[in-house]
Structures are given as C-alpha cells and as structure tokens.
Scaffold this motif. Structure first.
Motif, PDB file in Angstrom:
ATOM      1  N   GLU A   1       5.499  11.733   0.952  1.00  0.00           N
ATOM      2  CA  GLU A   1       5.503  13.048   1.582  1.00  0.00           C
ATOM      3  C   GLU A   1       4.388  13.896   0.946  1.00  0.00           C
ATOM      4  OE1 GLU A   1       5.527  14.985   3.976  1.00  0.00           O
ATOM      5  OE2 GLU A   1       7.600  14.726   4.641  1.00  0.00           O
ATOM      6  N   ASN A   2       4.053  14.995   1.591  1.00  0.00           N
ATOM      7  CA  ASN A   2       2.968  15.900   1.183  1.00  0.00           C
ATOM      8  C   ASN A   2       2.914  16.091  -0.339  1.00  0.00           C
ATOM      9  OD1 ASN A   2       1.192  18.067   0.835  1.00  0.00           O
ATOM     10  ND2 ASN A   2       1.915  19.123   2.667  1.00  0.00           N
ATOM     11  N   LEU A   3       1.807  15.682  -0.945  1.00  0.00           N
ATOM     12  CA  LEU A   3       1.663  15.744  -2.409  1.00  0.00           C
ATOM     13  C   LEU A   3       1.840  17.159  -2.954  1.00  0.00           C
ATOM     14  CD1 LEU A   3      -1.397  13.349  -2.729  1.00  0.00           C
ATOM     15  CD2 LEU A   3       0.880  12.883  -3.617  1.00  0.00           C
ATOM     16  N   ARG A   4       1.500  18.159  -2.135  1.00  0.00           N
ATOM     17  CA  ARG A   4       1.600  19.547  -2.608  1.00  0.00           C
ATOM     18  C   ARG A   4       3.025  20.090  -2.561  1.00  0.00           C
ATOM     19  NH1 ARG A   4      -4.191  22.173  -0.594  1.00  0.00           N
ATOM     20  NH2 ARG A   4      -5.460  20.766  -1.862  1.00  0.00           N
TER      21      ARG A   4
ATOM     22  N   VAL B   1       7.897  12.806  -3.108  1.00  0.00           N
ATOM     23  CA  VAL B   1       6.634  12.269  -3.650  1.00  0.00           C
ATOM     24  C   VAL B   1       6.892  11.316  -4.819  1.00  0.00           C
ATOM     25  CG1 VAL B   1       4.351  12.870  -4.560  1.00  0.00           C
ATOM     26  CG2 VAL B   1       5.472  14.399  -2.939  1.00  0.00           C
ATOM     27  N   VAL B   2       7.598  11.791  -5.845  1.00  0.00           N
ATOM     28  CA  VAL B   2       7.934  10.908  -6.977  1.00  0.00           C
ATOM     29  C   VAL B   2       9.441  10.957  -7.238  1.00  0.00           C
ATOM     30  CG1 VAL B   2       5.673  10.963  -8.126  1.00  0.00           C
ATOM     31  CG2 VAL B   2       7.337  12.776  -8.603  1.00  0.00           C
ATOM     32  N   GLY B   3      10.203  11.364  -6.228  1.00  0.00           N
ATOM     33  CA  GLY B   3      11.660  11.471  -6.372  1.00  0.00           C
ATOM     34  C   GLY B   3      12.358  10.165  -6.058  1.00  0.00           C
ATOM     35  N   GLU B   4      13.649  10.273  -5.843  1.00  0.00           N
ATOM     36  CA  GLU B   4      14.505   9.099  -5.635  1.00  0.00           C
ATOM     37  C   GLU B   4      14.043   8.238  -4.453  1.00  0.00           C
ATOM     38  OE1 GLU B   4      19.173   8.456  -4.737  1.00  0.00           O
ATOM     39  OE2 GLU B   4      18.701  10.183  -6.028  1.00  0.00           O
TER      40      GLU B   4
ATOM     41  N   PHE C   1       3.346  14.475 -13.853  1.00  0.00           N
ATOM     42  CA  PHE C   1       3.338  14.118 -12.435  1.00  0.00           C
ATOM     43  C   PHE C   1       2.304  13.007 -12.173  1.00  0.00           C
ATOM     44  CE2 PHE C   1       1.551  15.096  -8.095  1.00  0.00           C
ATOM     45  CZ  PHE C   1       2.582  14.494  -7.385  1.00  0.00           C
ATOM     46  N   SER C   2       1.150  13.110 -12.808  1.00  0.00           N
ATOM     47  CA  SER C   2       0.112  12.075 -12.680  1.00  0.00           C
ATOM     48  C   SER C   2       0.643  10.731 -13.164  1.00  0.00           C
ATOM     49  CB  SER C   2      -1.130  12.451 -13.501  1.00  0.00           C
ATOM     50  OG  SER C   2      -1.668  13.675 -13.076  1.00  0.00           O
ATOM     51  N   ARG C   3       1.350  10.758 -14.304  1.00  0.00           N
ATOM     52  CA  ARG C   3       1.910   9.531 -14.879  1.00  0.00           C
ATOM     53  C   ARG C   3       2.941   8.910 -13.924  1.00  0.00           C
ATOM     54  NH1 ARG C   3       2.140   8.343 -20.268  1.00  0.00           N
ATOM     55  NH2 ARG C   3       1.932  10.543 -20.839  1.00  0.00           N
ATOM     56  N   ALA C   4       3.786   9.769 -13.323  1.00  0.00           N
ATOM     57  CA  ALA C   4       4.809   9.273 -12.387  1.00  0.00           C
ATOM     58  C   ALA C   4       4.170   8.611 -11.170  1.00  0.00           C
ATOM     59  CB  ALA C   4       5.706  10.429 -11.948  1.00  0.00           C
ATOM     60  N   LEU C   5       3.108   9.223 -10.640  1.00  0.00           N
ATOM     61  CA  LEU C   5       2.388   8.630  -9.495  1.00  0.00           C
ATOM     62  C   LEU C   5       1.786   7.282  -9.887  1.00  0.00           C
ATOM     63  CD1 LEU C   5       0.241  11.417  -7.731  1.00  0.00           C
ATOM     64  CD2 LEU C   5       2.084  10.083  -6.712  1.00  0.00           C
ATOM     65  N   ALA C   6       1.144   7.254 -11.060  1.00  0.00           N
ATOM     66  CA  ALA C   6       0.476   6.043 -11.526  1.00  0.00           C
ATOM     67  C   ALA C   6       1.463   4.904 -11.780  1.00  0.00           C
ATOM     68  CB  ALA C   6      -0.323   6.345 -12.794  1.00  0.00           C
TER      69      ALA C   6
ATOM     70  N   ILE D   1       0.824  -1.218   0.000  1.00  0.00           N
ATOM     71  CA  ILE D   1       0.000   0.000   0.000  1.00  0.00           C
ATOM     72  C   ILE D   1       0.854   1.263   0.000  1.00  0.00           C
ATOM     73  CG2 ILE D   1      -1.759   1.289   1.282  1.00  0.00           C
ATOM     74  CD1 ILE D   1      -2.603  -1.422   2.543  1.00  0.00           C
ATOM     75  N   ILE D   2       0.557   2.137  -0.973  1.00  0.00           N
ATOM     76  CA  ILE D   2       1.167   3.468  -0.988  1.00  0.00           C
ATOM     77  C   ILE D   2       0.059   4.472  -0.688  1.00  0.00           C
ATOM     78  CG2 ILE D   2       2.349   5.204  -2.383  1.00  0.00           C
ATOM     79  CD1 ILE D   2       3.613   2.927  -3.984  1.00  0.00           C
ATOM     80  N   LEU D   3       0.270   5.280   0.343  1.00  0.00           N
ATOM     81  CA  LEU D   3      -0.709   6.288   0.730  1.00  0.00           C
ATOM     82  C   LEU D   3      -0.237   7.667   0.295  1.00  0.00           C
ATOM     83  CD1 LEU D   3      -1.355   5.144   4.443  1.00  0.00           C
ATOM     84  CD2 LEU D   3      -2.724   4.568   2.433  1.00  0.00           C
ATOM     85  N   GLY D   4      -1.155   8.467  -0.207  1.00  0.00           N
ATOM     86  CA  GLY D   4      -0.815   9.836  -0.614  1.00  0.00           C
ATOM     87  C   GLY D   4      -1.835  10.813  -0.064  1.00  0.00           C
ATOM     88  N   SER D   5      -1.367  11.985   0.377  1.00  0.00           N
ATOM     89  CA  SER D   5      -2.269  13.025   0.869  1.00  0.00           C
ATOM     90  C   SER D   5      -1.570  14.371   0.776  1.00  0.00           C
ATOM     91  CB  SER D   5      -2.654  12.751   2.331  1.00  0.00           C
ATOM     92  OG  SER D   5      -3.429  13.818   2.853  1.00  0.00           O
TER      93      SER D   5
END
Length: 397
Positions: free
Chosen positions: A117-120, A96-99, A132-137, A55-59
């Motif tokens: 970490e904080n999505l914003r 968030v989508v870094g190393e 960014f959406s593609r990287a998260l997905a 599980i990956i949680l994002g907020s």
C-alpha cells in the motif's frame, strides 16, 4: 555517472523489492488518466519475472497526511492497471510493513507480484526513518530503484533502504538508468546547436538550472511567467504580470553571463495580456513593452512563436522544461501548444523535462513524437541544476 546495473546483479529466483513511481494522475472517479509512469516500469518488472523473482513493488501516491492511511490515496487503481498490463494477479497488501504486508511477502513465490500500500501511509517514509527502512529491507534479498521521479528525495524507500544492501544486492532499474544516461549525454555531449526552452511561472524555481545550462547550450528561449522578471530587469513596464522583484539582480547576471559566453538569449516580444487571472478574463495581444497598467501577461504571442520557431529551425538538440503560458486555461494555452507542435515536428533530438511540460505535450497528443519525455519533473530539474540525486548517489558504482 555509472550506476549499479540490474543486469549485473544476480537476481535469479530471489525476492526483489522494486521502488517504482506510480504517482499517476486520476480523475474524480478514481480512473487513471495517464498511465505512462506505470508502463515505464514494465521493462524492469518483466525482466525480474523472466528471472523467476518474487516481486514486491512499492510506490507513493499523492500527498496523504504524513503517516495517515487515507482510502483516497490507496494504490488499488494502480493494482488494477498493473493486472491489465501484465495479465497477472497482483496482490495488494493492506499496509506497508504491517501484518498484511509481512504475511503476504513471506508467502510470496517466484513469478508472483505483491504491491505494498502507499508508502507515505507510513510516517517513516518521508522522514527517511532507519527502522522503517530496515523493515522494508527485511522483506527481500535485492533492492532495485526504478523511480526516477522521486530519486531527488532522500526518503526511506529511495535512500534509507539502500544502507541495508551491499553493492551486489542493489541496482538501478532500466527506467532510472535510461533517465540518467539520457540527461548525462544531453548535458555533457549534446549534438550542436543545442537550444534550451525554459518556461514556468517563477525564475526562483529555474534559476540554478539556468545557471548550470548557460555554459552547455548555444541558445536559451524564455517563456511563461518567469519571462516577466527578465523583461522588468530590462526596464520594461510589465503591469501586474508575475515578477520576482528580489531576483531582478540575478536575472541581470544571467543575461550578462549569456552575453559573455556568446549564448543567444531570447525573451518574448509580444504577449497575451489579461485583466485578471481567470479563464473568462478580457484579454488582448500586446507587445512585451506595452502591457497595459494593471494587466498581466499570461501567454506568449504569435510574433514570439514565429521568432522561436525561426530560432529553433537549425538546432540539433532541444531541451524543453516549463510551459510558455497558463496552459491549463484554454485561452492562454495557444503559445505553449504551437511550440509543442513545432518541437514535435522538429528533426532535432527533443527532450521534455517532465512535470507540467510532459502534461502539456500529452494533452495535445504529441507525446509519441518527442524523442524522450522524462518521468520526473523535480528530479529532472535537479539534474539540470547539476546536482547528484540522493537515490542515484546510493547506487553509484
């Protein structure tokens, strides 16, 4: 509105991204003062754990400057509270989508939880950026939205990310489903008589909701600063009370429409008026028609509380959105508190529409007595306005 259901989605042993709303209030020492939003996400998280998901949680949390990492807005207090509630190790990525996030997500095994970490902290989040959406997905197999509180925002983790999953690989979590179902039944098939209590500071913030509610309710009770625009529209002298003069014609239209539809429309008959907007201001109780020149109304008075209690005595459904006065100042919170106690003691189905009203109900310790408290202020208001939320539209069957 029928949503893609997490229970109909094959998530067993898959890697899952759950968009949560962990935007919780904190005190000056970084302690969480109300963890209701975190606890509301546990049903979906536990269901995914039972299915042996990674599980990956994002907020998001707070309002950091767009794309700027700021320790003040770190999700580390949320990670600690999740650890206490779930009795599991919670890994917190440094980005968030870094190393850090990519490395930890690639190593994540079934039954483990990673909190990004904080999505914003990423510029692309609020801009609904496709990259960014593609990287998260790319981190996961399945997308779950369980963040009703932000589903009215077309952000990358709410709306953009859904473009990269087909219908078999995305769904609504239990909290999002519950919110949408509850408001759906409330607005389409309420048990009558149905009363809406609408408060808050400005008519402009609630105008569309009022217009949409009029054909659905039997009674509307107005409070808060917005009441003075209606009272001025009736020709009352409201002193220095908050009034949106440009909306007086709209206020008249709302009252005329209520009359046409046979909806009982109630306004305060007395108010607590003060010389200035301050907790130590001189104040007095006056009728709604006799606010002294230069004074402002900051709360509903006891006669209004009695009237509203009488009006609500026979109803079967109560929807409450917006406080009755400046509840943050103790001297002007009595009207809101009395209404809160009456709503909590009622045998009706009681629904509180998030935001300030949820905060008020929690302050007076009545949150357990309300049938349903929404986790989203802005999102619940947009549902009441009859809008389809971007985060919900992306998950419709």
């Amino acid at each position: 509105m029928e949503l893609l259901n997490i229970k109909e989605c094959d998530i067993a042993n898959k890697k899952v991204f759950i968009r949560c709303d962990f935007n919780v209030p904190m005190d000056d020492y970084n302690n969480i003062t109300d963890d209701r939003r975190i606890r509301s996400a546990l049903a979906t998280i536990n269901y995914c754990l039972d299915q042996k998901c990674a599980i990956i949680l994002g907020s998001h949390f707070g309002r950091p400057k767009d794309g700027v990492k700021d320790e003040k807005y770190s999700l580390s207090p949320v990670a600690r509270r999740l650890h206490q509630l779930l009795k599991l190790d919670i890994q917190l990525a440094e980005d968030v989508v870094g190393e850090s996030a990519m490395k930890l997500s690639s190593e994540l095994k079934g039954g483990e939880i990673l909190l990004l970490e904080n999505l914003r902290f990423e510029k692309g989040e609020t801009k609904n950026d496709a990259e960014f959406s593609r990287a998260l997905a790319s981190m996961v197999d399945i997308y779950i939205n369980d963040a009703f509180g932000v589903s009215h925002r077309a952000h990358a983790s709410v709306e953009g990310i859904t473009q990269f999953f087909d219908k078999e690989h995305k769904a609504a979590g239990f909290l999002l489903q519950k919110e949408i179902q509850f408001f759906g039944v409330l607005l389409e098939r309420p048990v009558r008589p149905f009363a809406a209590i609408v408060g808050g500071s400005k008519v402009s913030g609630k105008l569309e909701a009022l217009i949409n509610l009029l054909p659905k309710v039997d009674k509307i009770l107005i409070g808060g600063g917005m009441a003075f625009t209606f009272l001025k529209a009736l020709g009352y002298d409201v002193g220095k009370s908050l009034v949106e003069d440009d909306l007086i014609p709209e206020a008249i239209k709302v009252m005329e429409e209520a009359r046409r539809l046979g909806v009982k429309f109630y306004l305060p008959v007395d108010v607590v008026a003060a010389e200035k907007f301050a907790p130590d201001s001189m104040s007095r109780l006056v009728s709604a028609q006799e606010i002294p020149e230069g004074w402002m109304g900051l709360d509903i008075g006891p006669a209004t509380v009695r009237l509203y209690r009488q009006v609500l005595a026979d109803v079967q459904t109560i929807l409450w959105n917006g406080p009755m006065g400046v509840y943050e100042m103790e001297r002007f919170a009595r009207g809101s508190n009395k209404i809160a106690h009456f709503v909590a003691d009622s045998y009706a189905t009681t629904v509180v529409g998030g935001g300030d009203t949820a905060d008020l109900v929690q302050r007076v310790g009545l949150d357990e007595e309300i049938t349903f408290i929404s986790t989203g202020g802005g999102a619940s208001l947009e549902l009441l306005e009859g809008k389809v939320l971007p985060g919900v539209k992306a998950l419709l069957k």
